[in-house]
Design an enzyme around this catalytic site. Structure first.
Site, mmCIF file in Angstrom:
data_model
loop_
_atom_site.group_PDB
_atom_site.id
_atom_site.type_symbol
_atom_site.label_atom_id
_atom_site.label_comp_id
_atom_site.label_asym_id
_atom_site.label_seq_id
_atom_site.Cartn_x
_atom_site.Cartn_y
_atom_site.Cartn_z
ATOM 1 N N LEU A 33 0.829 -1.205 0.000
ATOM 2 C CA LEU A 33 0.000 0.000 0.000
ATOM 3 C C LEU A 33 0.862 1.254 0.000
ATOM 4 O O LEU A 33 0.616 2.191 -0.756
ATOM 5 C CB LEU A 33 -0.932 -0.001 1.209
ATOM 6 C CG LEU A 33 -2.005 -1.089 1.245
ATOM 7 C CD1 LEU A 33 -2.840 -0.964 2.503
ATOM 8 C CD2 LEU A 33 -2.885 -1.021 0.011
ATOM 9 N N ARG A 79 -4.750 1.977 10.706
ATOM 10 C CA ARG A 79 -5.458 1.427 11.851
ATOM 11 C C ARG A 79 -5.615 2.496 12.931
ATOM 12 O O ARG A 79 -4.736 3.324 13.138
ATOM 13 C CB ARG A 79 -4.706 0.225 12.451
ATOM 14 C CG ARG A 79 -4.828 -1.067 11.665
ATOM 15 C CD ARG A 79 -6.226 -1.648 11.748
ATOM 16 N NE ARG A 79 -6.345 -2.932 11.076
ATOM 17 C CZ ARG A 79 -6.671 -3.095 9.804
ATOM 18 N NH1 ARG A 79 -6.890 -2.026 9.037
ATOM 19 N NH2 ARG A 79 -6.792 -4.307 9.279
ATOM 20 N N ASP A 92 -9.579 7.281 8.127
ATOM 21 C CA ASP A 92 -10.587 6.299 7.738
ATOM 22 C C ASP A 92 -10.782 5.268 8.841
ATOM 23 O O ASP A 92 -11.517 4.307 8.670
ATOM 24 C CB ASP A 92 -10.153 5.598 6.442
ATOM 25 C CG ASP A 92 -11.197 4.612 5.930
ATOM 26 O OD1 ASP A 92 -12.357 5.033 5.734
ATOM 27 O OD2 ASP A 92 -10.869 3.416 5.744
ATOM 28 N N GLU A 118 -14.073 0.747 16.912
ATOM 29 C CA GLU A 118 -14.953 0.699 15.754
ATOM 30 C C GLU A 118 -16.056 -0.339 15.961
ATOM 31 O O GLU A 118 -15.737 -1.453 16.414
ATOM 32 C CB GLU A 118 -14.151 0.359 14.485
ATOM 33 C CG GLU A 118 -13.126 1.412 14.121
ATOM 34 C CD GLU A 118 -12.261 1.040 12.937
ATOM 35 O OE1 GLU A 118 -11.558 1.913 12.401
ATOM 36 O OE2 GLU A 118 -12.257 -0.155 12.543
ATOM 37 N N HIS A 125 -14.147 3.650 7.890
ATOM 38 C CA HIS A 125 -13.342 2.466 7.562
ATOM 39 C C HIS A 125 -13.794 1.830 6.246
ATOM 40 O O HIS A 125 -14.100 0.624 6.187
ATOM 41 C CB HIS A 125 -13.388 1.434 8.693
ATOM 42 C CG HIS A 125 -12.158 0.565 8.728
ATOM 43 N ND1 HIS A 125 -11.556 0.157 9.898
ATOM 44 C CD2 HIS A 125 -11.402 0.030 7.726
ATOM 45 C CE1 HIS A 125 -10.507 -0.597 9.622
ATOM 46 N NE2 HIS A 125 -10.397 -0.677 8.304
ATOM 47 N N ALA A 147 -11.991 2.692 3.160
ATOM 48 C CA ALA A 147 -10.950 2.867 2.142
ATOM 49 C C ALA A 147 -10.663 1.569 1.398
ATOM 50 O O ALA A 147 -10.323 1.579 0.208
ATOM 51 C CB ALA A 147 -9.667 3.399 2.781
ATOM 52 N N TRP A 148 -10.813 0.444 2.073
ATOM 53 C CA TRP A 148 -10.515 -0.872 1.490
ATOM 54 C C TRP A 148 -11.646 -1.417 0.633
ATOM 55 O O TRP A 148 -11.457 -2.378 -0.100
ATOM 56 C CB TRP A 148 -10.279 -1.883 2.621
ATOM 57 C CG TRP A 148 -11.519 -2.113 3.444
ATOM 58 C CD1 TRP A 148 -12.009 -1.311 4.425
ATOM 59 C CD2 TRP A 148 -12.438 -3.201 3.323
ATOM 60 N NE1 TRP A 148 -13.175 -1.824 4.937
ATOM 61 C CE2 TRP A 148 -13.466 -2.988 4.281
ATOM 62 C CE3 TRP A 148 -12.506 -4.330 2.509
ATOM 63 C CZ2 TRP A 148 -14.538 -3.859 4.435
ATOM 64 C CZ3 TRP A 148 -13.578 -5.203 2.661
ATOM 65 C CH2 TRP A 148 -14.571 -4.967 3.617
#
Length: 311
Positions: free
Chosen positions: A157, A233, A257, A262, A284, A286-287
């Site tokens: 990444l 994270r 993000d 969470e 969360h 982005a993936w």
């Protein structure tokens, strides 16, 4: 072999999950509470989990467990040492979001640098209609070209983010691990990067070494026009320190993000920043492009088949 997916609901229903004949029984649950894990994995050979935590006690009490397939990159939701002691293999999925996460990184970064949110709000509020001239320029707009980006975490990444950054004409600094004095070729020290970067982008896993990697000390060393991007994270950045840094204008802004907890509760320090125009927060995702999720599932299924056939 029996496989159990503990939080199938964390993926869209139209995303197909199919095994070959080596998996003779497959059970999926929309979600699984901590108190339900032990019963649901009791006779499972294979566990699939996205974010459901698998504890040491649950692993030790499982009768036939052979494999835990984490449906994500991070494995911090699994008691790894307990698995090693019992001979349970843990597999994650890497590389599936090599397009989705970097694109989300730059979507957030461009929104901050060009003040897209306040400009969109001014159009929606009717402020443009009342403008004296043909345009509104109430908020500064800065180009990415010529900026220095420090990338913390140089895996797939981080490297893809570096490629995009260079395409924008940015200077890229790959950052050495914190407190590391032996600097790898092509890297800069952590302290140097923190002090020199216009943009700091986090793409490292959450470990004991990276927890609170960015804290009050680091914020004080950053340039006051710096932006912090965290697509990695929650917990890597001390969230209370981030609030102090933004409210005191130690840094110019941030885009996240992820959160330490969470789903993120409204009591989170990050929630207090969500009304700030220089802080962007997405839940969360982005993936989670369609292509990335399809690739993730296929890699995970292939991993499981390879494990079973090797046995």
């Amino acid at each position: 072999m029996k496989a159990v997916f503990l939080d199938r609901g964390s993926f869209p229903r139209d995303l197909s999950i199919r095994f070959n004949d080596t998996i003779t029984s497959y059970v999926e649950y929309h979600n699984t509470l901590e108190t339900e894990v032990a019963e649901r994995i009791m006779d499972a050979d294979i566990i699939l989990t996205n974010k459901v935590v698998i504890s040491r006690k649950q692993i030790e009490n499982s009768a036939s467990l052979k494999l835990i397939q984490v449906m994500a990159t991070g494995t911090n939701n699994v008691a790894i040492e307990a698995c090693q002691e019992k001979g349970v293999r843990v597999q994650n999925v890497e590389g599936y979001s090599a397009i989705s996460v970097p694109e989300h990184t730059f979507a957030m970064l461009l929104a901050l640098r060009r003040n897209l949110v306040p400009y969109l709000q001014e159009v929606q509020s009717g402020a443009w209609e009342k403008a004296e001239f043909f345009c509104l320029m109430d908020h500064p707009i800065k180009d990415l070209s010529g900026s220095k980006m420090a990338i913390i975490g140089s895996g797939q990444l981080g490297k893809q983010v570096a490629i995009l950054a260079k395409a924008f004409g940015m200077e890229v600094m790959l950052v050495e691990r914190k407190h590391q004095t032996d600097i790898r070729n092509g890297y800069v020290s952590f302290d140097q990067a923190i002090q020199e970067a216009d943009i700091i982008s986090l793409h490292c896993p959450l470990t004991t070494d990276t927890k609170n990697l960015i804290d009050d000390i680091e914020f004080k060393r950053m340039q006051n026009h710096a932006l912090l991007i965290n697509m990695s994270r929650g917990g890597i950045v001390n969230e209370e320190a981030l609030v102090r840094a933004i409210e005191s204008k130690q840094i110019a802004g941030a885009a996240f993000d992820v959160a330490t907890q969470e789903p993120m509760p409204n009591s989170s320090p990050l929630f207090s920043l969500t009304q700030s125009l220089n802080f962007l927060l997405t839940p969360h995702v982005a993936w989670a492009s369609q292509g990335a999720m399809e690739k993730l599932v296929q890699i995970a299924i292939n991993n499981i088949h390879a494990f079973v056939e090797s046995k």
